[in-house]
Design a protein around this motif. Structure first.
Motif, short mmCIF file in Angstrom:
data_model
loop_
_atom_site.label_atom_id
_atom_site.label_comp_id
_atom_site.label_asym_id
_atom_site.label_seq_id
_atom_site.Cartn_x
_atom_site.Cartn_y
_atom_site.Cartn_z
N SER A 79 2.03 12.99 -11.25
CA SER A 79 3.34 13.61 -11.50
C SER A 79 4.39 12.57 -11.87
N ASN A 80 4.17 11.32 -11.49
CA ASN A 80 5.03 10.22 -11.92
C ASN A 80 4.14 9.04 -12.27
N VAL A 81 4.45 8.37 -13.36
CA VAL A 81 3.72 7.17 -13.74
C VAL A 81 4.75 6.07 -13.98
N TYR A 82 4.70 5.03 -13.15
CA TYR A 82 5.64 3.91 -13.28
C TYR A 82 4.95 2.75 -14.00
N PHE A 83 5.68 2.12 -14.91
CA PHE A 83 5.11 1.04 -15.72
C PHE A 83 6.19 -0.02 -15.84
N ASP A 84 5.96 -1.18 -15.22
CA ASP A 84 7.02 -2.19 -15.17
C ASP A 84 6.40 -3.57 -14.98
N ASP A 85 7.17 -4.61 -15.28
CA ASP A 85 6.63 -5.96 -15.05
C ASP A 85 6.81 -6.35 -13.58
N VAL A 86 6.02 -7.32 -13.14
CA VAL A 86 6.11 -7.75 -11.74
C VAL A 86 7.38 -8.59 -11.55
N SER A 87 7.86 -8.63 -10.33
CA SER A 87 9.06 -9.41 -10.03
C SER A 87 8.75 -10.90 -10.14
N PRO A 88 9.77 -11.71 -10.41
CA PRO A 88 9.55 -13.16 -10.45
C PRO A 88 8.86 -13.69 -9.19
N VAL A 89 9.29 -13.21 -8.02
CA VAL A 89 8.76 -13.75 -6.77
C VAL A 89 7.26 -13.45 -6.62
N LEU A 90 6.83 -12.31 -7.12
CA LEU A 90 5.40 -12.00 -7.07
C LEU A 90 4.65 -12.81 -8.13
N GLY A 91 5.28 -12.99 -9.29
CA GLY A 91 4.67 -13.78 -10.35
C GLY A 91 4.37 -15.21 -9.94
N VAL A 92 5.18 -15.75 -9.03
CA VAL A 92 4.93 -17.11 -8.50
C VAL A 92 3.54 -17.17 -7.87
N HIS A 93 3.16 -16.11 -7.15
CA HIS A 93 1.91 -16.13 -6.38
C HIS A 93 0.70 -15.64 -7.17
N THR A 94 0.95 -14.87 -8.23
CA THR A 94 -0.18 -14.31 -8.98
C THR A 94 -0.45 -15.05 -10.27
N GLY A 95 0.60 -15.70 -10.82
CA GLY A 95 0.47 -16.30 -12.15
C GLY A 95 0.75 -15.27 -13.23
N PRO A 96 0.79 -15.71 -14.48
CA PRO A 96 1.28 -14.85 -15.57
C PRO A 96 0.34 -13.72 -16.00
N ASP A 97 -0.96 -13.83 -15.66
CA ASP A 97 -1.92 -12.88 -16.22
C ASP A 97 -2.31 -11.76 -15.26
N VAL A 98 -1.46 -11.48 -14.29
CA VAL A 98 -1.75 -10.42 -13.33
C VAL A 98 -1.57 -9.04 -13.96
N VAL A 99 -2.47 -8.13 -13.58
CA VAL A 99 -2.23 -6.71 -13.81
C VAL A 99 -2.47 -6.03 -12.45
N GLY A 100 -1.52 -5.22 -12.03
CA GLY A 100 -1.64 -4.52 -10.77
C GLY A 100 -1.58 -3.02 -10.99
N VAL A 101 -2.33 -2.28 -10.19
CA VAL A 101 -2.27 -0.81 -10.25
C VAL A 101 -2.14 -0.26 -8.84
N THR A 102 -1.50 0.88 -8.74
CA THR A 102 -1.34 1.49 -7.41
C THR A 102 -1.42 2.99 -7.54
N ILE A 103 -1.82 3.62 -6.44
CA ILE A 103 -1.81 5.07 -6.36
C ILE A 103 -1.23 5.48 -5.01
N LEU A 104 -0.47 6.55 -5.02
CA LEU A 104 0.02 7.15 -3.78
C LEU A 104 -0.49 8.58 -3.79
N ASP A 105 -1.44 8.87 -2.91
CA ASP A 105 -2.09 10.18 -2.87
C ASP A 105 -1.33 11.07 -1.88
N LEU A 106 -0.72 12.13 -2.38
CA LEU A 106 0.15 12.95 -1.54
C LEU A 106 -0.53 14.22 -1.05
N ASN A 107 -1.84 14.31 -1.22
CA ASN A 107 -2.58 15.48 -0.73
C ASN A 107 -2.49 15.59 0.78
#
Length: 284
Positions: A256-284
């Protein structure tokens, strides 16, 4: 008494920009620290600026300053809010949750509650986004607290990271098994466990397989559910992230909602530039 509820988050949550721009949402920034000075996450420095300098210096990160937290709480009160619902990155990965909790406890003149998402980045951000939806639907504070405390178990976050170098240097390796076989082109998929600590979910040979395994994990968690939210976050690799999004939505078409955004600078410090992250929130 009419409840006027503020949502307070930290910048490590990667709460989607479309949510942080709404009235009643307040963000306290973590800090990115270089040898020549400190910068406020997403305010004084961008993720791209960090990536551009990684070859010369990998910065450290630190909690939001107590002064900024205090000023933000006072600003919320000044704007006439009666309640603060605070949602933070995992207490297992950062002292941010504890710092906010301690300062909120000092404010007895406003109702507060703090939720540990047991997650990070968009995995925390999607929980905050859902709670903001409910705030805007006039849910009571007590209901929000009850629902919010259940969300960590209803969500999963997965990151595909080509190298663990940055996580190691930042001391955020958690339970992630060190992969010596970089020469073998092993790409781990990592997540947060029930305690909110990083661990390796699976490994794949090559980036494409790693991204596919990450998508498979998401689809498996969704099961037969038809009521969920999806989020995708990325470093410099927006095209790969768009392909990931397309593949996810083919397999999970009921978001019902799909969010698509870049990671924050502070997270980028720990993951490096080539990170891709995905998440799901199951409301069943």
């Amino acid at each position: 008494m009419t409840e006027k509820i503020a949502l307070l988050v930290d910048s490590g949550m990667d709460t989607p920009t479309e949510i942080t721009q709404l009235d009643g949402v307040f963000v306290v920034p973590l800090s990115v620290n270089y040898s020549n000075g400190s910068f406020l996450d997403n305010i004084d420095i961008t993720a791209d600026e960090i990536y551009a300098r990684l070859d010369e210096e990998i910065p450290s990160t630190s909690l939001p300053s107590l002064e900024i937290i205090e000023d933000t709480i006072n600003q919320i009160k000044k704007e006439g809010y009666t309640h603060i619902l605070t949602v933070t990155i995992s207490s297992g990965l950062s002292g941010t949750h504890n710092a906010l909790r301690l300062l909120l406890d000092d404010h007895n003149d406003i109702h507060t509650h703090i939720i540990d998402t047991k997650s990070i980045g968009i995995g925390g951000g999607i929980q905050a986004a859902y709670l903001k939806e409910l705030i805007d639907k006039q849910y009571s504070f007590d209901s929000l607290v009850e629902i919010g405390e259940l969300l960590p178990k209803k969500g999963r976050v997965y990151f595909s990271i080509p190298t663990l170098e940055y996580l190691k240097k930042g001391g955020r390796i958690g339970l992630v098994t060190s992969i010596i076989g970089t020469a073998l082109n092993l790409n781990p998929v990592i997540s947060c466990n029930n305690e909110g600590i990083y661990y390796t979910v699976t490994k794949a040979r090559g980036r494409k397989k790693s991204l596919q395994k990450m998508i498979d994990q998401l689809v498996e968690f969704a099961g037969e559910s038809k009521d969920y939210r999806i989020g995708i976050a990325y470093g410099t690799c927006i095209e790969e992230a768009e392909t990931v999004k397309k593949n996810i939505l083919e397999k999970l078409p009921f978001a019902s909602n799909v969010y698509f955004d870049d990671v924050s600078p502070v997270l980028g410090v720990h993951t490096g530039p080539d990170v891709v992250g995905v998440t799901i929130l199951d409301l069943n």
